[in-house]
Design a protein around this motif. Structure first.
Motif, PDB file in Angstrom:
ATOM      1  N   VAL A 104      -3.102  -4.373 -44.825  1.00  0.00           N
ATOM      2  CA  VAL A 104      -4.169  -4.431 -44.039  1.00  0.00           C
ATOM      3  C   VAL A 104      -4.259  -3.147 -43.171  1.00  0.00           C
ATOM      4  O   VAL A 104      -3.212  -2.522 -43.034  1.00  0.00           O
ATOM      5  N   SER A 149      -8.243 -10.748 -51.188  1.00  0.00           N
ATOM      6  CA  SER A 149      -9.227 -10.033 -50.443  1.00  0.00           C
ATOM      7  C   SER A 149      -9.446 -10.981 -49.062  1.00  0.00           C
ATOM      8  O   SER A 149      -9.589 -10.544 -47.971  1.00  0.00           O
ATOM      9  N   THR A 150      -9.518 -12.268 -49.243  1.00  0.00           N
ATOM     10  CA  THR A 150      -9.680 -13.044 -48.273  1.00  0.00           C
ATOM     11  C   THR A 150      -8.649 -13.307 -47.421  1.00  0.00           C
ATOM     12  O   THR A 150      -8.677 -13.007 -46.131  1.00  0.00           O
ATOM     13  N   ARG A 152      -6.530 -10.699 -46.589  1.00  0.00           N
ATOM     14  CA  ARG A 152      -6.576  -9.355 -45.934  1.00  0.00           C
ATOM     15  C   ARG A 152      -7.391  -9.581 -44.704  1.00  0.00           C
ATOM     16  O   ARG A 152      -7.265  -9.061 -43.692  1.00  0.00           O
ATOM     17  N   MET A 153      -8.497 -10.211 -44.921  1.00  0.00           N
ATOM     18  CA  MET A 153      -9.396 -10.173 -43.943  1.00  0.00           C
ATOM     19  C   MET A 153      -9.295 -11.072 -42.924  1.00  0.00           C
ATOM     20  O   MET A 153      -9.225 -10.844 -41.782  1.00  0.00           O
ATOM     21  N   LEU A 154      -8.634 -12.298 -43.282  1.00  0.00           N
ATOM     22  CA  LEU A 154      -8.038 -13.298 -42.200  1.00  0.00           C
ATOM     23  C   LEU A 154      -6.716 -12.655 -41.563  1.00  0.00           C
ATOM     24  O   LEU A 154      -6.820 -13.113 -40.270  1.00  0.00           O
ATOM     25  N   SER A 156      -6.392  -9.698 -40.825  1.00  0.00           N
ATOM     26  CA  SER A 156      -6.900  -8.617 -40.008  1.00  0.00           C
ATOM     27  C   SER A 156      -7.468  -9.213 -38.703  1.00  0.00           C
ATOM     28  O   SER A 156      -7.624  -8.793 -37.593  1.00  0.00           O
ATOM     29  N   VAL A 157      -8.415 -10.387 -38.917  1.00  0.00           N
ATOM     30  CA  VAL A 157      -8.950 -11.055 -37.958  1.00  0.00           C
ATOM     31  C   VAL A 157      -7.821 -11.697 -36.613  1.00  0.00           C
ATOM     32  O   VAL A 157      -8.029 -11.581 -35.756  1.00  0.00           O
TER      33      VAL A 157
END
Length: 294
Positions: A104, A149-150, A152-154, A156-157
């Protein structure tokens, strides 16, 4: 004296690319299989986000000579390259998210103390963690690419939530800005050169630009930041290895043991051997700590 154990990233068999989640029991099991003493000094090449469960006892954790107590419900981040040691891991319960650099682009909060201030700030962070863990376990419902991808986003959140859980948001430092580039260059080159001008020339900045950027990000000058990084590595080697002071000096790029001793004393107030003796609790009767070169 136990040497520092360099720990490479080795995730579980079913882990996604670049990230893994383990609980304290699994960490102990992996450490036994790899012959790693969790109470001894370790230097991982990947990130750790350590979370103690809300209904579990607090966990002591040492990061580069600073002991932190992660309270129930609390979090602690260990940056790649930092030397850390676990306390009584078997007495607590928790979850550890590990990920490789570059998985990330978001950094957690300050390097040493991302411990949340109180229960009111933990709720959105805990929700973000639960969402990450749920998607981590749901491997078969999407393609591997979509799953990664999911995650990575979670992740990051979760890290953004952690960074803003304190009373004030952290200062913004662009990932490709002068300070971040300087910090990365220092990590690569602090054993080679101790001159800010060399880093400025390599990066294409003026020394004034690097100093301004470092002051804004850390509150200290570029030279002070560089010197502190050298001192930290010196302390790691003096405490966690049996290298002679002259060997440490050579490793850190000093022309002589005398130059290293003067530098160390200027920043710490003690000679390298006196620091080693005091840190290990072996100071001699005359306060010198040791009479040999080690």
């Amino acid at each position: 004296m136990t040497e520092i154990t360099d720990v490479a990233y080795r995730p579980g068999v079913n882990a996604p690319i670049g990230m893994d989640v383990i609980d304290f029991a699994e960490l102990r099991s992996r450490a036994r299989r790899r012959g790693i003493d969790l109470a001894g000094p370790q230097r991982p090449d990947f990130h750790h986000l350590i979370h103690v469960h809300a209904d579990a006892p607090a966990l002591a954790h040492t990061v580069d000579f600073t002991q932190h107590v992660i309270p129930p419900g609390g979090y602690l981040w260990v940056r790649p390259g930092q030397v850390h040691q676990y306390g009584a891991l078997s007495r607590s319960r928790g979850t550890i998210v590990i990920w490789r650099p570059g998985f990330v682009t978001v950094d957690p909060p300050t390097p040493q103390s991302p411990v949340l201030p109180g229960p009111s700030a933990r709720e959105p962070v805990d929700l973000a963690l639960r969402h990450l863990l749920a998607d981590y376990a749901d491997l078969g419902s999407m393609t591997l690419e979509a799953h990664n991808s999911t995650l990575r986003m979670l992740l990051s959140v979760l890290l953004v939530r952690l960074a803003h859980a304190g009373p004030e948001p952290p200062p913004s430092t662009p990932a490709d800005g002068p300070f971040e580039r300087f910090r990365a260059a220092v990590e690569r080159g602090f054993t080679r050169t101790h001159r800010v001008a060399d880093y400025a020339a390599d990066l294409g900045y003026s020394t004034r630009t690097l100093t301004r950027a470092t002051l804004a990000a850390t509150g200290r000058s570029a030279k002070s930041y560089l010197d502190a990084r050298i001192v930290l590595e010196a302390k790691r080697l003096l405490v966690h290895t049996d290298r002679a002071s002259a060997d440490v000096a050579r490793h850190l790029g000093f022309a002589s043991a005398s130059d290293f001793s003067k530098f160390f004393r200027r920043h710490d107030g003690r000679t390298p051997l006196a620091f080693r003796a005091e840190a290990r609790g072996t100071r001699g009767p005359h306060g010198s700590g040791a009479s040999s070169s080690r």
